[in-house]
Design a protein around this motif. Structure first.
Motif, PDB file in Angstrom:
ATOM      1  N   ALA A 141     -42.737 -37.636  -6.635  1.00 54.05           N
ATOM      2  CA  ALA A 141     -43.717 -37.333  -7.678  1.00 54.05           C
ATOM      3  C   ALA A 141     -43.125 -37.389  -9.084  1.00 54.05           C
ATOM      4  CB  ALA A 141     -44.332 -35.956  -7.438  1.00 54.05           C
ATOM      5  N   LEU A 142     -41.798 -37.437  -9.175  1.00 54.75           N
ATOM      6  CA  LEU A 142     -41.125 -37.544 -10.476  1.00 54.75           C
ATOM      7  C   LEU A 142     -40.562 -38.940 -10.682  1.00 54.75           C
ATOM      8  CD1 LEU A 142     -39.267 -34.096 -10.619  1.00 54.75           C
ATOM      9  CD2 LEU A 142     -41.533 -34.687 -11.498  1.00 54.75           C
ATOM     10  N   GLY A 143     -41.113 -39.916  -9.969  1.00 55.18           N
ATOM     11  CA  GLY A 143     -40.681 -41.292 -10.139  1.00 55.18           C
ATOM     12  C   GLY A 143     -39.268 -41.564  -9.667  1.00 55.18           C
ATOM     13  N   GLY A 144     -38.791 -40.741  -8.712  1.00 56.02           N
ATOM     14  CA  GLY A 144     -37.433 -40.913  -8.197  1.00 56.02           C
ATOM     15  C   GLY A 144     -36.382 -40.088  -8.921  1.00 56.02           C
ATOM     16  N   ALA A 145     -36.788 -39.390  -9.979  1.00 54.14           N
ATOM     17  CA  ALA A 145     -35.854 -38.509 -10.683  1.00 54.14           C
ATOM     18  C   ALA A 145     -35.577 -37.256  -9.831  1.00 54.14           C
ATOM     19  CB  ALA A 145     -36.449 -38.092 -12.033  1.00 54.14           C
ATOM     20  N   PRO A 146     -34.424 -36.613 -10.029  1.00 51.38           N
ATOM     21  CA  PRO A 146     -33.362 -36.953 -10.971  1.00 51.38           C
ATOM     22  C   PRO A 146     -32.466 -38.107 -10.530  1.00 51.38           C
ATOM     23  CG  PRO A 146     -32.790 -34.960  -9.776  1.00 51.38           C
ATOM     24  CD  PRO A 146     -34.201 -35.303  -9.379  1.00 51.38           C
ATOM     25  N   GLY A 147     -32.450 -38.475  -9.246  1.00 54.64           N
ATOM     26  CA  GLY A 147     -31.689 -39.642  -8.790  1.00 54.64           C
ATOM     27  C   GLY A 147     -30.219 -39.581  -9.164  1.00 54.64           C
ATOM     28  N   VAL A 148     -29.717 -40.642  -9.808  1.00 61.03           N
ATOM     29  CA  VAL A 148     -28.290 -40.681 -10.161  1.00 61.03           C
ATOM     30  C   VAL A 148     -27.924 -39.624 -11.196  1.00 61.03           C
ATOM     31  CG1 VAL A 148     -28.005 -43.119  -9.583  1.00 61.03           C
ATOM     32  CG2 VAL A 148     -28.660 -42.468 -11.908  1.00 61.03           C
ATOM     33  N   TYR A 149     -28.935 -38.990 -11.790  1.00 60.18           N
ATOM     34  CA  TYR A 149     -28.666 -37.974 -12.805  1.00 60.18           C
ATOM     35  C   TYR A 149     -28.801 -36.555 -12.238  1.00 60.18           C
ATOM     36  CZ  TYR A 149     -29.448 -42.172 -15.539  1.00 60.18           C
ATOM     37  OH  TYR A 149     -29.371 -43.451 -16.021  1.00 60.18           O
ATOM     38  N   THR A 150     -28.765 -36.428 -10.919  1.00 61.19           N
ATOM     39  CA  THR A 150     -28.942 -35.123 -10.270  1.00 61.19           C
ATOM     40  C   THR A 150     -27.950 -34.085 -10.798  1.00 61.19           C
ATOM     41  OG1 THR A 150     -29.861 -36.114  -8.270  1.00 61.19           O
ATOM     42  CG2 THR A 150     -28.924 -33.913  -8.052  1.00 61.19           C
ATOM     43  N   ALA A 151     -26.677 -34.450 -10.861  1.00 58.79           N
ATOM     44  CA  ALA A 151     -25.678 -33.493 -11.349  1.00 58.79           C
ATOM     45  C   ALA A 151     -25.895 -33.183 -12.828  1.00 58.79           C
ATOM     46  CB  ALA A 151     -24.272 -34.042 -11.125  1.00 58.79           C
ATOM     47  N   ASP A 152     -26.354 -34.178 -13.590  1.00 54.89           N
ATOM     48  CA  ASP A 152     -26.586 -33.968 -15.025  1.00 54.89           C
ATOM     49  C   ASP A 152     -27.645 -32.895 -15.267  1.00 54.89           C
ATOM     50  OD1 ASP A 152     -24.761 -35.968 -15.472  1.00 54.89           O
ATOM     51  OD2 ASP A 152     -26.267 -37.524 -15.821  1.00 54.89           O
ATOM     52  N   TRP A 153     -28.659 -32.838 -14.389  1.00 57.24           N
ATOM     53  CA  TRP A 153     -29.714 -31.840 -14.552  1.00 57.24           C
ATOM     54  C   TRP A 153     -29.164 -30.425 -14.393  1.00 57.24           C
ATOM     55  CZ3 TRP A 153     -35.339 -32.985 -12.623  1.00 57.24           C
ATOM     56  CH2 TRP A 153     -35.794 -34.177 -13.221  1.00 57.24           C
ATOM     57  N   ALA A 154     -28.000 -30.302 -13.781  1.00 57.71           N
ATOM     58  CA  ALA A 154     -27.409 -28.978 -13.553  1.00 57.71           C
ATOM     59  C   ALA A 154     -26.335 -28.628 -14.580  1.00 57.71           C
ATOM     60  CB  ALA A 154     -26.797 -28.923 -12.148  1.00 57.71           C
ATOM     61  N   GLU A 155     -26.028 -29.541 -15.499  1.00 61.20           N
ATOM     62  CA  GLU A 155     -24.934 -29.305 -16.441  1.00 61.20           C
ATOM     63  C   GLU A 155     -25.288 -28.246 -17.481  1.00 61.20           C
ATOM     64  OE1 GLU A 155     -21.943 -30.136 -16.404  1.00 61.20           O
ATOM     65  OE2 GLU A 155     -21.858 -31.788 -14.967  1.00 61.20           O
ATOM     66  N   THR A 156     -24.353 -27.337 -17.684  1.00 65.75           N
ATOM     67  CA  THR A 156     -24.436 -26.357 -18.763  1.00 65.75           C
ATOM     68  C   THR A 156     -23.055 -26.285 -19.415  1.00 65.75           C
ATOM     69  OG1 THR A 156     -23.655 -24.396 -17.561  1.00 65.75           O
ATOM     70  CG2 THR A 156     -25.985 -25.003 -17.278  1.00 65.75           C
ATOM     71  N   PRO A 157     -22.944 -25.676 -20.581  1.00 64.48           N
ATOM     72  CA  PRO A 157     -21.612 -25.535 -21.207  1.00 64.48           C
ATOM     73  C   PRO A 157     -20.627 -24.764 -20.323  1.00 64.48           C
ATOM     74  CG  PRO A 157     -23.332 -25.114 -22.815  1.00 64.48           C
ATOM     75  CD  PRO A 157     -24.018 -25.217 -21.483  1.00 64.48           C
ATOM     76  N   GLN A 158     -21.161 -23.953 -19.409  1.00 60.36           N
ATOM     77  CA  GLN A 158     -20.294 -23.152 -18.528  1.00 60.36           C
ATOM     78  C   GLN A 158     -20.023 -23.839 -17.186  1.00 60.36           C
ATOM     79  OE1 GLN A 158     -23.215 -21.696 -19.996  1.00 60.36           O
ATOM     80  NE2 GLN A 158     -21.865 -21.198 -21.720  1.00 60.36           N
ATOM     81  N   GLY A 159     -20.569 -25.015 -16.985  1.00 57.23           N
ATOM     82  CA  GLY A 159     -20.409 -25.704 -15.703  1.00 57.23           C
ATOM     83  C   GLY A 159     -21.771 -26.002 -15.094  1.00 57.23           C
ATOM     84  N   ARG A 160     -21.780 -26.452 -13.859  1.00 57.91           N
ATOM     85  CA  ARG A 160     -23.029 -26.838 -13.207  1.00 57.91           C
ATOM     86  C   ARG A 160     -23.766 -25.627 -12.645  1.00 57.91           C
ATOM     87  NH1 ARG A 160     -20.939 -32.366 -10.113  1.00 57.91           N
ATOM     88  NH2 ARG A 160     -20.788 -33.625 -12.014  1.00 57.91           N
ATOM     89  N   ASP A 161     -25.052 -25.569 -12.920  1.00 55.56           N
ATOM     90  CA  ASP A 161     -25.909 -24.473 -12.478  1.00 55.56           C
ATOM     91  C   ASP A 161     -27.091 -25.098 -11.731  1.00 55.56           C
ATOM     92  OD1 ASP A 161     -27.715 -22.416 -12.134  1.00 55.56           O
ATOM     93  OD2 ASP A 161     -27.528 -21.637 -14.174  1.00 55.56           O
ATOM     94  N   PHE A 162     -26.982 -25.161 -10.401  1.00 60.30           N
ATOM     95  CA  PHE A 162     -28.033 -25.827  -9.636  1.00 60.30           C
ATOM     96  C   PHE A 162     -29.280 -24.968  -9.486  1.00 60.30           C
ATOM     97  CE2 PHE A 162     -24.806 -28.935  -8.520  1.00 60.30           C
ATOM     98  CZ  PHE A 162     -25.561 -30.101  -8.538  1.00 60.30           C
ATOM     99  N   LYS A 163     -29.151 -23.658  -9.637  1.00 61.28           N
ATOM    100  CA  LYS A 163     -30.370 -22.828  -9.639  1.00 61.28           C
ATOM    101  C   LYS A 163     -31.233 -23.213 -10.840  1.00 61.28           C
ATOM    102  CE  LYS A 163     -32.054 -18.100  -9.133  1.00 61.28           C
ATOM    103  NZ  LYS A 163     -33.031 -18.095 -10.231  1.00 61.28           N
ATOM    104  N   MET A 164     -30.590 -23.404 -11.983  1.00 63.03           N
ATOM    105  CA  MET A 164     -31.305 -23.856 -13.167  1.00 63.03           C
ATOM    106  C   MET A 164     -31.917 -25.240 -12.927  1.00 63.03           C
ATOM    107  SD  MET A 164     -29.745 -25.002 -16.861  1.00 63.03           S
ATOM    108  CE  MET A 164     -29.158 -26.527 -16.092  1.00 63.03           C
ATOM    109  N   ALA A 165     -31.159 -26.130 -12.276  1.00 66.71           N
ATOM    110  CA  ALA A 165     -31.654 -27.480 -12.008  1.00 66.71           C
ATOM    111  C   ALA A 165     -32.874 -27.452 -11.096  1.00 66.71           C
ATOM    112  CB  ALA A 165     -30.548 -28.318 -11.385  1.00 66.71           C
ATOM    113  N   MET A 166     -32.841 -26.573 -10.094  1.00 66.50           N
ATOM    114  CA  MET A 166     -33.989 -26.468  -9.193  1.00 66.50           C
ATOM    115  C   MET A 166     -35.207 -25.900  -9.924  1.00 66.50           C
ATOM    116  SD  MET A 166     -32.269 -25.433  -5.508  1.00 66.50           S
ATOM    117  CE  MET A 166     -31.082 -24.228  -6.117  1.00 66.50           C
TER     118      MET A 166
END
Length: 202
Positions: A81-106
């Motif tokens: 429903a998001l056109g295949g996103a996040p796709g190759v940018y999956t980890a990028d959606w979780a990036e924060t200045p403190q590191g990756r936050d997948f709860k935020m990404a979800m």
């Protein structure tokens, strides 16, 4: 298809968990597994727009720098429903200045689905691409997928990444509610690793 006939395999990662996973698979086969971090290799820029492209960048950079066969993976989540996103940018959606936050990404993914008024079930699939590259420039590519749907609220405490949000097809539990063995039998990475072993290591 080229067979792996060496004694040392470089896994092009700085992720200790991923390194341990491949060590558990390869050590019984008499293969020593080292990592990009152990060789002091920088993480190359992932400039491609496909999983195969980015995995190739990492594998060939490591093989060329060390003279060893190198294995790299690129993986992510594609939401229909998001056109295949996040796709190759999956980890990028979780990036924060403190590191990756997948709860935020979800939470971000859920918000986008609501904003798009996407009807349920929210179909999605995990993708994993493995590239085994040799110093002479040859490579072999293996892919694995896990189809399913996204759920909300999140369920389960185990797993990592998007596991608490992803329910594989025909199952009633999320990846995060499963044991490691249960997940590996269904996961995208498990499928890609199985294809790799059959193609180059048996």
């Amino acid at each position: 298809m080229r067979r792996f006939d060496g004694k040392t395999l470089l896994v092009a990662t700085h992720n200790a968990g991923k390194l341990e996973e491949f060590q558990q698979i390869m050590t019984p086969k008499g293969i020593t597994v080292t990592s990009a971090a152990e060789h002091g290799l920088p993480e190359p820029a992932e400039t491609e727009t496909t999983f195969i492209g980015n995995a190739r960048i990492k594998a060939h950079a490591a093989a060329k720098a060390t003279g060893l066969p190198a294995l790299a993976d690129d993986s992510g989540l594609e939401v229909a429903a998001l056109g295949g996103a996040p796709g190759v940018y999956t980890a990028d959606w979780a990036e924060t200045p403190q590191g990756r936050d997948f709860k935020m990404a979800m939470e971000k993914t859920h918000a986008k689905l609501i904003a798009a008024q996407a009807p349920q079930p929210w179909h999605a699939r995990f993708c994993c691409t493995l590239v085994l590259a040799w110093p002479d420039g040859h490579d072999e590519v293996f892919e694995g997928h896990a189809n399913g749907q996204l759920v909300w609220p999140l369920r389960g405490l185990d797993g990592h990444g998007y596991d608490p949000m992803f329910q594989p097809a025909t199952k009633t539990r999320t990846f995060a509610e499963m044991t490691t063995d249960e997940k590996n039998a269904l996961s995208h990475r498990g499928a890609a690793i199985k294809a790799l072993l059959q193609g180059c290591f048996t």
